[in-house]
Enzyme design. Structure first.
Site, PDB file in Angstrom:
ATOM      1  CG  ASP A  18      36.800  42.823  40.398  1.00 50.62           C
ATOM      2  OD1 ASP A  18      36.493  42.603  41.688  1.00 50.62           O
ATOM      3  OD2 ASP A  18      36.412  42.203  39.448  1.00 50.62           O
ATOM      4  CD  GLU A 170      37.085  33.815  37.080  1.00 49.67           C
ATOM      5  OE1 GLU A 170      37.103  34.956  37.657  1.00 49.67           O
ATOM      6  OE2 GLU A 170      36.401  32.843  37.076  1.00 49.67           O
ATOM      7  CG  HIS A 244      38.066  40.656  36.070  1.00 48.35           C
ATOM      8  ND1 HIS A 244      38.447  40.152  35.141  1.00 48.35           N
ATOM      9  CD2 HIS A 244      39.340  40.733  36.965  1.00 48.35           C
ATOM     10  CE1 HIS A 244      39.689  39.645  35.116  1.00 48.35           C
ATOM     11  NE2 HIS A 244      40.210  40.328  36.201  1.00 48.35           N
TER      12      HIS A 244
HETATM   13  O1  RIB Z   1      38.734  36.616  37.917  1.00 50.74           O
HETATM   14  C1  RIB Z   1      38.086  37.593  38.379  1.00 50.74           C
HETATM   15  C2  RIB Z   1      37.154  37.531  39.413  1.00 50.74           C
HETATM   16  O2  RIB Z   1      37.797  36.952  40.640  1.00 50.74           O
HETATM   17  C3  RIB Z   1      36.273  38.849  39.843  1.00 50.74           C
HETATM   18  O3  RIB Z   1      35.149  38.319  40.005  1.00 50.74           O
HETATM   19  C4  RIB Z   1      37.167  39.062  41.357  1.00 50.74           C
HETATM   20  O4  RIB Z   1      36.459  39.824  42.034  1.00 50.74           O
HETATM   21  C5  RIB Z   1      37.694  37.894  41.630  1.00 50.74           C
HETATM   22  O5  RIB Z   1      36.759  37.379  42.480  1.00 50.74           O
HETATM   23 CA    CA Z   2      34.099  38.988  42.418  1.00 48.97          CA
END
Ligand code: RIB
Ligand code: CA
Length: 316
Positions: A18, A170, A244
């Site tokens: 991502d 997170e 994300h």
């Molecule tokens: O929680 C999502 C994040 O964690 C994003 O930045 C993804 O790349 C992972 O690093």
């Molecule tokens: Ca990331």
């Protein structure tokens, strides 16, 4: 009509599927200009995220953009993340690419961040997309970057929703809570683009097919790196994956896509089970001034249309 100058970005990143999609989104968006990529451990180790960042600038036709390698582990604790299960062992969904031709900048990431912000007062938007170790190191070594940065827009945290790396945290914050604590309390304009909004926007297999159909070098790369990532989400019962890191870029490109609220946000560092929890004081019970602009809602349809238009060149 007066042309507004592009925002000048340093993207601090752990590519990462991502992250890669977010960086390509930035390369295709005239509202922003990438001044440098700084790399961090996270989804995979920092040597690999650095190779991936070098690949991305070369793919985008900008091998001159500096890539500065950053921290290999969190500030004070061992690294225990398992991002490679989500992103593949090479961070790019196990897709194979030739080695990049370029080399990293001679400076470490934190020094690159300091040098670039101090040489361009009020100009640089810092966009962290991974654990916040490099940013914490930079602001600890040179606190004047707080007054000299334009703003910080980070992907991380979960204000009103469950975590994805633990019941409350997170992943980017969970992977280095002490650094997140430093960054959240540094006193700069800070926007948190967390799971509250990133999980509201999903890229489904149909959407990814629309990107694939454009068949340009950017969408071909995305088509190569996403199947592994999509399979991981499928195993969680999702039809598609949450968006994300591109959400943070979307905020920089067009903040009107988001609803945000100011809050005093604390980062939990001490609890074994809850460290990395980002706790907003919505009712002002701590009596502290807000330190974070927290994104709480997003116009996902408009965001997905913008991403598709930028990557495919087609305004569908
Ligand atoms: O929680 C999502 C994040 O964690 C994003 O930045 C993804 O790349 C992972 O690093
Ligand atoms: Ca990331």
């Amino acid at each position: 009509m007066a042309q507004t100058r592009p925002k000048r970005l340093i993207i601090d990143t752990d590519p990462g599927v991502d992250d890669s999609m977010a960086i390509l989104f930035a390369f295709r968006s005239p509202e922003v200009r990438i001044e440098g990529l700084t790399t961090i451990f996270g989804n995979v180790g920092v040597e690999q995220t650095t190779r991936n960042a070098l690949r991305l600038v070369e793919l985008a036709g900008h091998p001159e953009i500096p890539v500065a390698m950053g921290a290999p582990k969190p500030l004070t604790r061992p690294f225990t993340g398992k991002g490679w299960e989500v992103h593949g062992r090479n961070g790019l969904g196990e897709a194979e690419f030739p080695e990049p031709e370029g080399q990293p900048d001679s400076r470490r990431a934190a020094n690159f961040i300091i040098d670039t912000i101090m040489a361009n007062p009020g100009e640089i938007t810092l966009v962290p997309l991974g654990p916040l170790t490099n940013v914490a190191l930079a602001v600890s070594v040179e606190p004047r970057i707080v007054e000299n940065v334009r703003e910080v827009v980070l992907m991380g945290g979960a204000a009103n929703v469950a975590g994805n790396a633990s019941p409350v945290a997170e992943a980017n914050i969970r992977n280095d809570p002490e650094s997140a604590h430093i960054v959240f309390h540094a006193g700069w304009p800070l926007t948190m683009v967390g799971l509250d909004v990133t999980e509201k926007t999903m890229m489904t297999p149909d959407y990814l097919d629309q990107l694939r159909a454009a068949n340009n070098p950017f969408t071909d790369f995305i088509s190569a790196i996403t199947p592994h990532y999509l399979n991981f989400s499928k195993r969680l019962g999702l039809n598609g994956f949450p968006v994300h890191d591109s959400s943070a870029l979307a905020y920089v490109i067009d903040p009107s896509l988001f609803d945000c609220r100011p809050a005093y946000v604390e980062v939990e560092t001490r609890s074994e089970h809850y460290s990395g929890n980002t706790v907003p004081d919505w009712r002002g019970q701590r009596g502290q001034e807000p330190n974070v602009n927290v994104c709480v809602d997003v116009d996902s349809d408009r965001f997905l249309a913008l991403y598709r238009e930028r990557l495919t060149g087609v305004n569908a």
